[in-house]
Design a protein around this motif. Structure first.
Motif, PDB file in Angstrom:
ATOM      1  N   GLY A 196       0.826  -1.205   0.000  1.00 21.39           N
ATOM      2  CA  GLY A 196       0.000   0.000   0.000  1.00 21.39           C
ATOM      3  C   GLY A 196       0.854   1.247   0.000  1.00 21.39           C
ATOM      4  O   GLY A 196       0.617   2.190  -0.764  1.00 21.39           O
ATOM      5  N   LYS A 197       1.865   1.241   0.857  1.00 19.83           N
ATOM      6  CA  LYS A 197       2.784   2.374   0.931  1.00 19.83           C
ATOM      7  C   LYS A 197       3.528   2.549  -0.394  1.00 19.83           C
ATOM      8  O   LYS A 197       3.650   3.663  -0.907  1.00 19.83           O
ATOM      9  CB  LYS A 197       3.789   2.159   2.063  1.00 19.83           C
ATOM     10  N   GLN A 198       3.991   1.448  -0.960  1.00 17.80           N
ATOM     11  CA  GLN A 198       4.742   1.507  -2.218  1.00 17.80           C
ATOM     12  C   GLN A 198       3.856   1.999  -3.366  1.00 17.80           C
ATOM     13  O   GLN A 198       4.280   2.818  -4.185  1.00 17.80           O
ATOM     14  CB  GLN A 198       5.316   0.124  -2.541  1.00 17.80           C
ATOM     15  N   LEU A 199       2.624   1.514  -3.408  1.00 13.99           N
ATOM     16  CA  LEU A 199       1.703   1.933  -4.462  1.00 13.99           C
ATOM     17  C   LEU A 199       1.398   3.418  -4.368  1.00 13.99           C
ATOM     18  O   LEU A 199       1.474   4.149  -5.359  1.00 13.99           O
ATOM     19  CB  LEU A 199       0.415   1.105  -4.379  1.00 13.99           C
ATOM     20  N   ALA A 200       1.047   3.891  -3.169  1.00 16.13           N
ATOM     21  CA  ALA A 200       0.744   5.313  -2.995  1.00 16.13           C
ATOM     22  C   ALA A 200       1.964   6.176  -3.315  1.00 16.13           C
ATOM     23  O   ALA A 200       1.839   7.211  -3.974  1.00 16.13           O
ATOM     24  CB  ALA A 200       0.256   5.576  -1.572  1.00 16.13           C
TER      25      ALA A 200
ATOM     26  N   ALA B 279      -1.841  11.233  -4.182  1.00 14.47           N
ATOM     27  CA  ALA B 279      -1.832   9.935  -3.505  1.00 14.47           C
ATOM     28  C   ALA B 279      -1.084  10.067  -2.184  1.00 14.47           C
ATOM     29  O   ALA B 279      -0.069  10.761  -2.110  1.00 14.47           O
ATOM     30  CB  ALA B 279      -1.175   8.884  -4.387  1.00 14.47           C
ATOM     31  N   HIS B 280      -1.600   9.403  -1.156  1.00 14.46           N
ATOM     32  CA  HIS B 280      -0.918   9.428   0.137  1.00 14.46           C
ATOM     33  C   HIS B 280      -1.144   8.121   0.890  1.00 14.46           C
ATOM     34  O   HIS B 280      -2.091   7.378   0.603  1.00 14.46           O
ATOM     35  CB  HIS B 280      -1.382  10.622   0.975  1.00 14.46           C
ATOM     36  N   TRP B 281      -0.282   7.864   1.846  1.00 13.01           N
ATOM     37  CA  TRP B 281      -0.334   6.685   2.702  1.00 13.01           C
ATOM     38  C   TRP B 281      -0.092   7.133   4.139  1.00 13.01           C
ATOM     39  O   TRP B 281       0.857   7.874   4.402  1.00 13.01           O
ATOM     40  CB  TRP B 281       0.721   5.665   2.287  1.00 13.01           C
ATOM     41  N   ASP B 282      -0.938   6.686   5.064  1.00 12.82           N
ATOM     42  CA  ASP B 282      -0.785   6.993   6.483  1.00 12.82           C
ATOM     43  C   ASP B 282      -0.255   5.746   7.179  1.00 12.82           C
ATOM     44  O   ASP B 282      -0.999   4.770   7.345  1.00 12.82           O
ATOM     45  CB  ASP B 282      -2.116   7.416   7.086  1.00 12.82           C
TER      46      ASP B 282
ATOM     47  N   THR C  18      -3.633   3.130   6.032  1.00 10.96           N
ATOM     48  CA  THR C  18      -4.642   3.434   5.015  1.00 10.96           C
ATOM     49  C   THR C  18      -4.063   4.455   4.038  1.00 10.96           C
ATOM     50  O   THR C  18      -3.125   5.184   4.363  1.00 10.96           O
ATOM     51  CB  THR C  18      -5.937   4.011   5.628  1.00 10.96           C
ATOM     52  N   GLY C  19      -4.657   4.488   2.863  1.00 14.38           N
ATOM     53  CA  GLY C  19      -4.211   5.457   1.878  1.00 14.38           C
ATOM     54  C   GLY C  19      -5.299   5.753   0.871  1.00 14.38           C
ATOM     55  O   GLY C  19      -6.348   5.100   0.843  1.00 14.38           O
ATOM     56  N   ARG C  20      -5.025   6.740   0.053  1.00 13.74           N
ATOM     57  CA  ARG C  20      -5.971   7.125  -0.992  1.00 13.74           C
ATOM     58  C   ARG C  20      -5.201   7.634  -2.190  1.00 13.74           C
ATOM     59  O   ARG C  20      -4.223   8.362  -2.063  1.00 13.74           O
ATOM     60  CB  ARG C  20      -6.916   8.205  -0.502  1.00 13.74           C
ATOM     61  N   CYS C  21      -5.678   7.242  -3.360  1.00 14.23           N
ATOM     62  CA  CYS C  21      -5.123   7.707  -4.628  1.00 14.23           C
ATOM     63  C   CYS C  21      -6.287   8.271  -5.445  1.00 14.23           C
ATOM     64  O   CYS C  21      -7.317   7.612  -5.582  1.00 14.23           O
ATOM     65  CB  CYS C  21      -4.475   6.558  -5.391  1.00 14.23           C
ATOM     66  N   VAL C  22      -6.114   9.467  -5.953  1.00  9.55           N
ATOM     67  CA  VAL C  22      -7.162  10.121  -6.736  1.00  9.55           C
ATOM     68  C   VAL C  22      -6.678  10.251  -8.179  1.00  9.55           C
ATOM     69  O   VAL C  22      -5.713  10.963  -8.460  1.00  9.55           O
ATOM     70  CB  VAL C  22      -7.514  11.505  -6.159  1.00  9.55           C
ATOM     71  N   PHE C  23      -7.354   9.539  -9.067  1.00  7.48           N
ATOM     72  CA  PHE C  23      -7.008   9.538 -10.484  1.00  7.48           C
ATOM     73  C   PHE C  23      -7.853  10.588 -11.191  1.00  7.48           C
ATOM     74  O   PHE C  23      -9.078  10.545 -11.126  1.00  7.48           O
ATOM     75  CB  PHE C  23      -7.292   8.166 -11.101  1.00  7.48           C
ATOM     76  N   GLU C  24      -7.196  11.523 -11.848  1.00  5.07           N
ATOM     77  CA  GLU C  24      -7.889  12.576 -12.594  1.00  5.07           C
ATOM     78  C   GLU C  24      -7.217  12.760 -13.943  1.00  5.07           C
ATOM     79  O   GLU C  24      -6.779  13.841 -14.295  1.00  5.07           O
ATOM     80  CB  GLU C  24      -7.897  13.882 -11.800  1.00  5.07           C
ATOM     81  N   ARG C  25      -7.165  11.680 -14.692  1.00  2.89           N
ATOM     82  CA  ARG C  25      -6.565  11.715 -16.021  1.00  2.89           C
ATOM     83  C   ARG C  25      -7.656  11.483 -17.054  1.00  2.89           C
ATOM     84  O   ARG C  25      -8.767  11.097 -16.720  1.00  2.89           O
ATOM     85  CB  ARG C  25      -5.467  10.658 -16.121  1.00  2.89           C
ATOM     86  N   GLU C  26      -7.330  11.642 -18.297  1.00  3.44           N
ATOM     87  CA  GLU C  26      -8.327  11.601 -19.374  1.00  3.44           C
ATOM     88  C   GLU C  26      -9.265  10.395 -19.301  1.00  3.44           C
ATOM     89  O   GLU C  26     -10.468  10.548 -19.209  1.00  3.44           O
ATOM     90  CB  GLU C  26      -7.612  11.621 -20.726  1.00  3.44           C
TER      91      GLU C  26
END
Length: 84
Positions: A4-8, A17-20, A25-33
């Motif tokens: 999870g940490k590596q992915l974020a 993207a961040h990892w706590d 826990t973490g979250r990644c926000v994709f805003e690409r085409e």
């Protein structure tokens, strides 16, 4: 948790993207085409839970990007990614 940490961390170079480490826990926000959505990450024993929320036209793209990177990171551990 390390995946999870590596992915974020990897995604943070191009998206929000961040990892706590305290809550694992973490979250990644994709805003690409063609890739718009969010990925929430959390950890259970021996499992990284992936929750993807995206519009129908983006969900496969988000899942593919996440799975491709995780499988590459976990190749030596024979990591498997499964979405339901």
């Amino acid at each position: 948790a390390r995946y999870g940490k590596q992915l974020a961390s990897h995604f943070s170079a191009k998206i929000d993207a961040h990892w706590d480490p305290e809550t694992e826990t973490g979250r990644c926000v994709f805003e690409r085409e063609n890739t718009r959505g969010t990925l929430d990450l959390s950890v259970e024993p021996n499992i990284l839970l992936l929750n993807v929320e995206a519009d129908p036209e983006s969900i496969e793209s988000v899942e593919h990007a996440v799975a491709r990177h995780l499988v590459a990171f976990g190749k030596k551990d024979d990591l498997q990614v499964e979405f339901t």
